[in-house]
Design an enzyme around this catalytic site. Structure first.
Site, PDB file in Angstrom:
ATOM      1  CE1 TYR A 161     -58.202 -49.197  27.418  1.00  0.00           C
ATOM      2  CE2 TYR A 161     -58.630 -48.377  29.627  1.00  0.00           C
ATOM      3  CZ  TYR A 161     -59.061 -49.010  28.490  1.00  0.00           C
ATOM      4  OH  TYR A 161     -60.350 -49.456  28.396  1.00  0.00           O
TER       5      TYR A 161
ATOM      6  CE1 TYR B 251     -61.172 -47.956  33.257  1.00  0.00           C
ATOM      7  CE2 TYR B 251     -60.598 -49.962  32.087  1.00  0.00           C
ATOM      8  CZ  TYR B 251     -61.222 -48.734  32.125  1.00  0.00           C
ATOM      9  OH  TYR B 251     -61.910 -48.283  31.023  1.00  0.00           O
TER      10      TYR B 251
ATOM     11  NE  ARG C  60     -66.811 -49.120  32.590  1.00  0.00           N
ATOM     12  CZ  ARG C  60     -66.828 -49.313  31.265  1.00  0.00           C
ATOM     13  NH1 ARG C  60     -66.011 -48.642  30.481  1.00  0.00           N
ATOM     14  NH2 ARG C  60     -67.671 -50.158  30.725  1.00  0.00           N
TER      15      ARG C  60
ATOM     16  CG  HIS D  70     -62.842 -49.556  24.341  1.00  0.00           C
ATOM     17  ND1 HIS D  70     -63.927 -48.814  24.747  1.00  0.00           N
ATOM     18  CD2 HIS D  70     -62.002 -49.595  25.403  1.00  0.00           C
ATOM     19  CE1 HIS D  70     -63.750 -48.420  25.991  1.00  0.00           C
ATOM     20  NE2 HIS D  70     -62.591 -48.875  26.413  1.00  0.00           N
TER      21      HIS D  70
END
Length: 247
Positions: A114, A153, A163, A168
């Protein structure tokens, strides 16, 4: 079901959603509530009214993550990764479209990182990818994003937790307090059944609501694959949402 000011409210199905305390998902141990939830018998005006997004002005590439960050950063390259389109409809429990609602999304880059100062994963940042987008549903409830497929990740839940690749999604309801947050996984990802967060859902049908389905009819040759992810806001077929207030 209750009727308040001619608006129907369907009680949240607690059996459909996971418990707030799920030790296998370790962060729930510290953040789960210690007291029973309080039901709002008579919603106030703040729960029934909110912003009108029909007149919200968006940028020309707010829903195009291949272009929006590089333009804001003054760059001219394209993000690295598999190009995809994520699309679908936002509908209510009766299948009626939810028009003019704000849909926001955020994700990791193709390497699984991210663009956030607290993300310390070893994967590199992509200088041409910001990882956020937004759009307004049309009259039939459709939304559309162009982006790259995010990478999986690791996360410190146990010795070797990963994950699955996911995006999202936030859907804004008729008021700020009715914002919904969920995530889309990708059809066929072998990490989905291994994810401790997914394990908090006891009903396989609830997990199924989180899966984006490959749609070859909407995919474009030599350009991108398309994944359809419909969002049902309430009722028996509702999409699983993270703990909070439902529409």
């Amino acid at each position: 079901m209750k009727n308040v000011d001619n608006k129907c409210f369907i009680p949240r199905d607690r059996n459909w959603h996971p418990p707030a305390y799920a030790p296998g998902y370790k962060t729930t141990v510290a953040r789960s509530p210690r007291q029973s939830p309080v039901s709002m018998q008579h919603p106030t005006r703040s729960e029934l009214t909110g912003p009108n997004f029909a007149s919200l002005r968006l940028g020309p590439h707010d829903n195009d993550l291949l272009l929006n960050y590089r333009e804001n950063a003054g760059r001219d390259g394209l993000p690295i990764g598999e190009r995809i389109v994520m699309f679908g409809r936002v509908v209510d429990q009766l299948g009626k479209p939810v028009p003019d609602t704000l849909v926001e999304m955020w994700q990791a880059n193709a390497g699984g990182r991210y663009r956030h100062k607290k993300d310390q994963y070893l994967a590199p940042l992509d200088p041409n990818f910001g990882g956020v987008g937004r759009c307004i549903t049309d009259a039939q409830g459709w939304y559309h994003f162009r982006t790259v497929r995010p990478g999986p990740y690791p996360w410190p839940n146990d010795v070797n937790s990963w994950r699955p690749a996911h995006i999202h999604v936030s859907v804004m309801g008729p008021a700020i307090s009715t914002r919904l947050v969920t995530q889309m996984y990708f059809e066929g990802d072998p990490l989905i059944p291994r994810c401790p967060i997914v394990h908090t859902l006891n009903d396989p049908e609830a997990v199924d609501t989180l899966i984006g389905r490959l749609d070859m009819a909407r995919s474009r040759s030599m350009d991108y694959l398309a994944y359809r992810f419909d969002i049902v806001t309430r009722g028996e077929l509702q999409t699983y949402f993270e703990p909070g207030v439902t529409l």
